[in-house]
Every structure is written in C-alpha cells, then in structure tokens.
Design an enzyme around this catalytic site. Structure first.
Site, short mmCIF file in Angstrom:
data_model
loop_
_atom_site.label_atom_id
_atom_site.label_comp_id
_atom_site.label_asym_id
_atom_site.label_seq_id
_atom_site.Cartn_x
_atom_site.Cartn_y
_atom_site.Cartn_z
N ASN A 75 68.07 76.81 32.73
CA ASN A 75 67.14 76.85 31.60
C ASN A 75 67.92 76.57 30.32
O ASN A 75 69.08 76.96 30.21
CB ASN A 75 66.52 78.25 31.52
CG ASN A 75 65.56 78.41 30.34
OD1 ASN A 75 64.72 77.56 30.10
ND2 ASN A 75 65.69 79.51 29.61
N HIS A 103 67.85 77.56 26.39
CA HIS A 103 67.25 78.59 25.55
C HIS A 103 67.82 78.47 24.14
O HIS A 103 69.04 78.34 23.97
CB HIS A 103 67.57 79.98 26.12
CG HIS A 103 66.97 81.09 25.31
ND1 HIS A 103 65.62 81.38 25.34
CD2 HIS A 103 67.52 81.95 24.42
CE1 HIS A 103 65.37 82.39 24.51
NE2 HIS A 103 66.51 82.74 23.93
N SER A 161 71.81 77.82 24.40
CA SER A 161 72.54 78.15 25.63
C SER A 161 71.86 77.47 26.82
O SER A 161 70.64 77.43 26.88
CB SER A 161 72.52 79.66 25.89
OG SER A 161 73.01 80.40 24.78
N ASP A 185 65.84 85.13 30.57
CA ASP A 185 66.99 84.64 29.78
C ASP A 185 68.26 85.45 30.00
O ASP A 185 69.10 85.57 29.10
CB ASP A 185 66.64 84.61 28.28
CG ASP A 185 65.45 83.71 27.98
OD1 ASP A 185 65.28 82.70 28.69
OD2 ASP A 185 64.68 84.03 27.06
C1 GRF Z 1 63.44 73.94 23.03
O1 GRF Z 1 63.84 74.48 21.79
C2 GRF Z 1 63.92 74.81 24.17
O2 GRF Z 1 65.18 75.35 23.96
C3 GRF Z 1 62.87 75.89 24.14
O3 GRF Z 1 61.68 75.22 23.90
C4 GRF Z 1 61.93 74.02 23.18
C5 GRF Z 1 61.40 72.90 23.99
O4 GRF Z 1 61.48 71.67 23.31
N1 GRF Z 1 62.92 76.68 25.34
P1 GRF Z 1 61.10 70.31 24.04
O5 GRF Z 1 59.74 70.52 24.72
O6 GRF Z 1 62.17 69.99 25.03
O7 GRF Z 1 61.01 69.32 22.95
#
Ligand code: GRF
Length: 219
Positions: free
Chosen positions: A108, A110, A137, A146
């Site tokens: 994932n 995050h 991360s 997470d």
């Molecule tokens: C990113 O900031 C990711 O870290 C978070 O949600 C957002 C997703 O952005 N979990 P995208 O859909 O990849 O543009």
C-alpha cells in the site's frame, strides 16, 4: 529473461499512482504489466486507465457484508493471477481473510511518514502537529490499518503557509517516484518481508529504504 511481473492495482479514485506505474512500464523503467485494476467505486476514474477486460468494480452495498465483498474482490483479483498487488488510493479497509489470502504480495502507498498518521486526513494532522517534515510510505499490508512493515519512504518539507491541499500536492510529487522505485525493487526480488522484518538483498534492514532526490532508493 523472465516474464514481466504481473501487477494488479486496487484504486478508489483518480488513479495518479496507477498512471505513474503505467508510465514507468511504457518508458521501460519497470519490468511489469498491469494485469488488472479493481475498485470498490464503479465510477472511479482510475478504472479507465486499462482496457475493459482488465477492470473489475463493484459497489460494496451490493453485497451482504464485508466478507462477501472481500471474497468477490479476492476471486476477481486471483483471476488476474497477479505477482504483486498495489493498493494505490484504495480507500476501503481489507479484511483479515483477504489480507491472509494475498499475504506477502500486497503493498500500500500511504501519505504519511509511518508510523505517524495512520488512517485519514494525514496532511491536516501533520500540519496541526507542527511537523517540519511530512511524506509518504510504501508498506506491506497487514490486517491492522497502515501497520505493516514499511519498505520505503520519501520526505518533503512542510512550508510556511501550507494548507492540507498544498501539502498533499507536494507529497504526491514524491509518491509517484517512491512507488515506482519500490516496485522496481519488489519485482527484482531485492526486497521482501518476513515475520515483520524488512529484508533487502536477503539482509535484515532496520529502517525503511529512503528515496533520494534522483528517485533512487537508498539504505
Ligand atoms: C494518494 O495520496 C495515496 O497515498 C492515498 O490516496 C491518494 C491516491 O491518489 N492513499 P491517486 O488515486 O493515486 O491519484
């Protein structure tokens, strides 16, 4: 030469991280193919990045409960036979049975320097805490939200006058190279997780890899 790694992406929204993966593959920087994009939001823009045969999306409300949705998602995912599964803006918690089914292959991205700010509203929380730095991360997924082993991180400064939106934009600019570099190391077999321990080139590493300004991961 081995076949390109099969990557499936779970996404709920705009899909800029997915676009970064597709761009890296097209540029020959990532030896992989995106075999499936799966979503809990049938209207997610991310789905349109791949041909219809590589998409799966269902609304959780159409299922009896979380387990039923997770089982359908898991069956669809298994059907794409992925080597790696990337949660990239997938905004729904994955149940323990789902995580166990794909354990070790599930990562994932995050938007915080974990273990800080698990969950939502990470940018606002970093600002409220007065942090000088923030970031993103990439971690292996475990049932607890997470909380899995962090593989790599990228940092950005928090600047005077930042709002959650300006800070989120700055973090996003490092999320994309962070995710690509992490996937490069994963598909090359250079990084793995065993019993909560990060292994890099088969050696234990006690802090996450760090993204340098050239977009490379460093010990
Ligand atoms: C990113 O900031 C990711 O870290 C978070 O949600 C957002 C997703 O952005 N979990 P995208 O859909 O990849 O543009």
């Amino acid at each position: 030469m081995s076949a390109p790694s099969r990557i499936a992406v779970l996404a709920s929204g705009r899909g800029s991280n997915l676009q970064a993966i597709l761009a890296a593959i097209a540029a020959g920087q990532l030896d992989a193919e995106v075999v499936g994009v799966l979503s809990d939001k049938p209207e997610a823009p991310a789905l349109h990045s791949v041909p219809a045969a590589r998409r799966w999306a269902r609304a959780p409300r159409d299922f009896a409960d979380r387990d039923a949705f997770d089982a359908a998602l898991g069956d669809a995912l298994a059907g794409f036979a992925p080597d790696w599964i990337v949660c990239a803006g997938y905004m729904r918690i994955l149940g323990a049975a789902f995580v166990a089914r794909f354990e070790g292959r599930l990562v994932n991205i995050h938007p915080s320097l974990l273990p800080l700010y698990k969950g939502l509203h990470t940018h606002a929380r970093a600002l409220a805490a007065g942090d000088a730095e923030h970031g993103a991360s990439v971690h292996f997924v475990v049932p607890e939200l997470d909380a899995g082993t962090v593989l790599a991180q990228a940092r950005v400064p928090v600047l005077p006058g930042d709002t959650p939106e300006t800070l989120a934009r700055r973090v996003l600019t490092v999320e994309h190279p962070l995710l690509i570099a992490s996937l490069q190391w994963l598909v090359a077999g250079r990084v793995a997780e065993q019993d909560g321990q990060l292994l890099v080139d088969a050696h234990p590493l006690f802090s996450p890899l760090r993204l340098d300004c050239a977009g490379q991961l460093q010990h």
